[in-house]
Design a protein around this motif. Structure first.
Motif, PDB file in Angstrom:
ATOM      1  N   LEU A 286      -0.323   8.237   7.239  1.00  0.00           N
ATOM      2  CA  LEU A 286       0.983   7.659   7.554  1.00  0.00           C
ATOM      3  C   LEU A 286       1.995   8.761   7.831  1.00  0.00           C
ATOM      4  O   LEU A 286       1.802   9.923   7.449  1.00  0.00           O
ATOM      5  CB  LEU A 286       1.476   6.798   6.389  1.00  0.00           C
ATOM      6  N   VAL A 287       3.072   8.374   8.482  1.00  0.00           N
ATOM      7  CA  VAL A 287       4.170   9.290   8.785  1.00  0.00           C
ATOM      8  C   VAL A 287       5.424   8.778   8.074  1.00  0.00           C
ATOM      9  O   VAL A 287       5.796   7.609   8.218  1.00  0.00           O
ATOM     10  CB  VAL A 287       4.428   9.389  10.298  1.00  0.00           C
ATOM     11  N   LEU A 288       6.022   9.652   7.301  1.00  0.00           N
ATOM     12  CA  LEU A 288       7.270   9.318   6.613  1.00  0.00           C
ATOM     13  C   LEU A 288       8.429  10.031   7.286  1.00  0.00           C
ATOM     14  O   LEU A 288       8.455  11.267   7.359  1.00  0.00           O
ATOM     15  CB  LEU A 288       7.207   9.724   5.137  1.00  0.00           C
ATOM     16  N   ASP A 289       9.355   9.250   7.804  1.00  0.00           N
ATOM     17  CA  ASP A 289      10.615   9.788   8.329  1.00  0.00           C
ATOM     18  C   ASP A 289      11.727   9.388   7.366  1.00  0.00           C
ATOM     19  O   ASP A 289      11.861   8.206   7.017  1.00  0.00           O
ATOM     20  CB  ASP A 289      10.918   9.217   9.716  1.00  0.00           C
ATOM     21  N   ALA A 290      12.520  10.336   6.945  1.00  0.00           N
ATOM     22  CA  ALA A 290      13.598  10.044   6.003  1.00  0.00           C
ATOM     23  C   ALA A 290      14.644  11.141   6.051  1.00  0.00           C
ATOM     24  O   ALA A 290      14.431  12.216   6.622  1.00  0.00           O
ATOM     25  CB  ALA A 290      13.054   9.898   4.576  1.00  0.00           C
ATOM     26  N   THR A 291      15.770  10.827   5.453  1.00  0.00           N
ATOM     27  CA  THR A 291      16.827  11.817   5.263  1.00  0.00           C
ATOM     28  C   THR A 291      17.029  12.000   3.776  1.00  0.00           C
ATOM     29  O   THR A 291      17.441  11.067   3.076  1.00  0.00           O
ATOM     30  CB  THR A 291      18.150  11.371   5.912  1.00  0.00           C
TER      31      THR A 291
END
Length: 229
Positions: A198-203
């Motif tokens: 999976l790919v996690l995109d976050a700030t």
């Protein structure tokens, strides 16, 4: 013996003479009136003037009395409020002490300016420790608030579902405050990738307290608009 004449005054004759003084009065020249009507007019005018003065005088005092009653009500309310505060003063002191201790505890969770590099390293190590691959780790522009500074960090990592979940838990358990915002999890595309990747995109946002110089600068900046006024 001859009876003596009665010396009693003739009441009817006196009333007739008294009433005759009020007949034929010249309303345009009261000074020419007989004594009784003239004095009666003076007494009437004096009573009217006195009554008018009394009315206005009493009315003024009535307004003052109403104002004083309103003041008394306000003072009673203030007294009741201050009495309640005085009774609960010790409890308020305890609550203030608790709040102060809590704020101090939170401040200890905020890194100083010199500790920011170490915190960024901790975030990076948390991902590597869960076998995640960082495709993006980019600190953004520091946003200085009134009492603290906020640093956003753009993150993009790839890994398995459980590893990403453990990474998020590790971030939450850091000794310093770090939050994950705008989180987006999606499958990784491509033929050479495993189906569970999976790919996690976050700030990630971390916070630090301001140094004394920064606090002084903030106060000076906030005082400038007031000076212009």
């Amino acid at each position: 013996m001859a009876s003596k004449k009665s010396s009693k005054p003739d009441v009817s004759e006196s009333l007739r003479k008294f009433g005759a003084q009020f007949q034929g009065l010249d309303t345009r020249d009261p000074s020419s009136w007989p004594a009784v009507p003239r004095y009666a007019l003076f007494a009437l005018l004096a009573a009217v003037v006195a009554g008018a003065l009394w009315f206005f005088w009493v009315q003024n005092y009535a307004d003052e009395l109403e104002a004083e009653r309103n003041t008394e009500t306000t003072l009673r309310q203030d007294y009741t409020k201050k009495l309640q505060q005085a009774v609960s003063l010790e409890e308020l002191k305890k609550q203030r002490e608790q709040v102060t201790q809590y704020v101090t505890l939170l401040e200890k969770q905020l890194p100083s300016k010199a500790e920011m590099d170490a915190l960024l390293s901790d975030i990076n190590q948390a991902g590597l420790g869960r076998s995640l691959q960082f495709e993006l780790f980019r600190p953004g522009q520091v946003a200085v608030k009134e009492y603290y500074a906020e640093l956003p960090i753009a993150l993009k990592v790839t890994g398995r579902y459980h590893d990403i979940g453990a990474f998020a838990a590790d971030i939450a358990n850091l000794s310093r405050i770090v939050t994950l915002n705008n989180v987006s999890v999606s499958p990784q595309g491509g033929k050479d990738t495993r189906g569970d990747t999976l790919v996690l995109d976050a700030t990630a946002k971390t916070f630090r307290y301001l140094d004394q110089d920064e606090i002084e600068a903030q106060r000076k900046a906030a005082a400038k608009p007031g000076k212009k006024k």
